[in-house]
Design an enzyme around this catalytic site. Sequence first.
Site, PDB file in Angstrom:
ATOM      1  N   SER A  16      28.249   7.373  21.670  1.00 54.41           N
ATOM      2  CA  SER A  16      29.392   7.417  20.738  1.00 54.41           C
ATOM      3  C   SER A  16      30.690   7.781  21.437  1.00 54.41           C
ATOM      4  O   SER A  16      30.699   8.319  22.549  1.00 54.41           O
ATOM      5  CB  SER A  16      29.146   8.423  19.615  1.00 54.41           C
ATOM      6  OG  SER A  16      29.602   9.711  19.995  1.00 54.41           O
ATOM      7  N   LEU A  17      31.755   7.535  20.711  1.00 52.54           N
ATOM      8  CA  LEU A  17      33.105   7.864  21.181  1.00 52.54           C
ATOM      9  C   LEU A  17      33.280   9.355  21.462  1.00 52.54           C
ATOM     10  O   LEU A  17      34.174   9.742  22.218  1.00 52.54           O
ATOM     11  CB  LEU A  17      34.096   7.354  20.108  1.00 52.54           C
ATOM     12  CG  LEU A  17      35.329   8.061  19.638  1.00 52.54           C
ATOM     13  CD1 LEU A  17      36.320   7.040  19.091  1.00 52.54           C
ATOM     14  CD2 LEU A  17      35.017   9.038  18.536  1.00 52.54           C
ATOM     15  N   LYS A  18      32.403  10.188  20.892  1.00 53.29           N
ATOM     16  CA  LYS A  18      32.571  11.631  21.044  1.00 53.29           C
ATOM     17  C   LYS A  18      32.241  12.116  22.457  1.00 53.29           C
ATOM     18  O   LYS A  18      32.560  13.248  22.797  1.00 53.29           O
ATOM     19  CB  LYS A  18      31.729  12.376  20.008  1.00 53.29           C
ATOM     20  CG  LYS A  18      31.972  11.931  18.587  1.00 53.29           C
ATOM     21  CD  LYS A  18      33.377  12.201  18.091  1.00 53.29           C
ATOM     22  CE  LYS A  18      33.485  13.563  17.508  1.00 53.29           C
ATOM     23  NZ  LYS A  18      34.691  13.771  16.684  1.00 53.29           N
ATOM     24  N   ASP A  19      31.630  11.279  23.289  1.00 54.85           N
ATOM     25  CA  ASP A  19      31.451  11.643  24.707  1.00 54.85           C
ATOM     26  C   ASP A  19      32.807  11.973  25.334  1.00 54.85           C
ATOM     27  O   ASP A  19      32.922  12.839  26.195  1.00 54.85           O
ATOM     28  CB  ASP A  19      30.845  10.479  25.505  1.00 54.85           C
ATOM     29  CG  ASP A  19      29.393  10.199  25.130  1.00 54.85           C
ATOM     30  OD1 ASP A  19      28.843  10.927  24.285  1.00 54.85           O
ATOM     31  OD2 ASP A  19      28.818   9.246  25.695  1.00 54.85           O
ATOM     32  N   THR A  46      29.236  14.633  18.612  1.00 59.36           N
ATOM     33  CA  THR A  46      29.865  15.555  19.566  1.00 59.36           C
ATOM     34  C   THR A  46      28.775  16.399  20.211  1.00 59.36           C
ATOM     35  O   THR A  46      28.815  16.658  21.417  1.00 59.36           O
ATOM     36  CB  THR A  46      30.904  16.450  18.866  1.00 59.36           C
ATOM     37  OG1 THR A  46      31.850  15.610  18.232  1.00 59.36           O
ATOM     38  CG2 THR A  46      31.623  17.357  19.869  1.00 59.36           C
TER      39      THR A  46
END
Length: 363
Positions: free
Chosen positions: A73-76, A106
Amino acid sequence: RRPDLPSRCTYGRSKDSPHSNKSCPKPVRPKILNSVLDNIAGTPMIRLNNIGKSEGLKCEILAKCEFFQPGGSLKDRIALRMIEDAEEKGFIKPGATIIEPSSGNTGIGVAMVCAVKGYRCIIVMPQRMSLEKVATMKALGAEIYRTANGIPFDQPESHVGVARRLMEEIPNSFLLDQYRNPSNPLAHYDGTAEEILDACDNKLDMVVIGTGTGGTLTGVARKIKERCPNCKIVAVDPEGSLIAEPAELNQKGKKFEVEGIGKDFVPTACDRQFVDKWYKAADKESFQMARRIVREEGLLVGGSSGTALHYGIQAMKDFGLKEGQRCVVIFVDSIRNYMTRFLNDEWMGERGYLEDEEEEPSK
Ligand code: PMP
């Protein structure tokens, strides 16, 4: 221990960190990476070829495919940025325990960074989030605390409250706090937004973003309005969440099942001033569209990507986007998190989410 982070987001000039591509919009990847962390960011932008057409749209629809991130995910991006900014400031020391309240993605990003860097990791997560996310975090070595659903964020038993208590109790611990930490929107201001602008050669007419912490919205919208002031920013918030404006759009207490978006408070990291229009999102439409994205575009996305595209299509129609115009939709996470949820016909059927689902397109 926890530093005194500013309570409002601040936007200074970004540092030239290897993970911040402000000074280098097209980072060149070496052939051999030093660790998985060097594979964070730099996700592909992929054109949607079928769904827009079948919805009667002539504009170009591009997907920023964050589900290709190594943690899924983008939360990396924010996990790495929050940890490295805190390390740089000396707030995280060797042997530290890193604590984060998270709806899962996250948590996966933070657990991955901690696995590589050798920190102890504690993730506090509400019960309603999927077991797939818990399994991934556990495999990465994180300790998981689950809290009951629906507890207001300012109560000690909420996932935010429990994370704060653990931070008080555990020596040499650090609470990242994505809801308040300015490194969250900055990761998107320096990274996600730069990549979107670069892929589009600064030519874009609309961006559609789902909101959880609001970090993506804040960082991406601010940068894009600086470079393309006429680009429309469309934000999507689930029915039952309290982030959308005007407040009359919101319906307190309504339950929603799409994960990662929606909150019962407006996080400090969420700056809503750049939003041209808010849409409220229903679960059924979100999950049905997520399944269509998989089936019709071959992109293995999670539920909130369905939310963004379904209501993004509504916005493209409402704003009258025409041939030659372009809309970017951010696809945040991957199908991997939801194998037993919206991918499962029984789970969908029990909830009435399959009603009126469109037939498979005939080839
Ligand atoms: N979709 C999913 C699946 C998420 O996990 C998140 C983050 N919680 C979002 C969307 C929203 O991102 P942000 O927190 O930056 O608003």
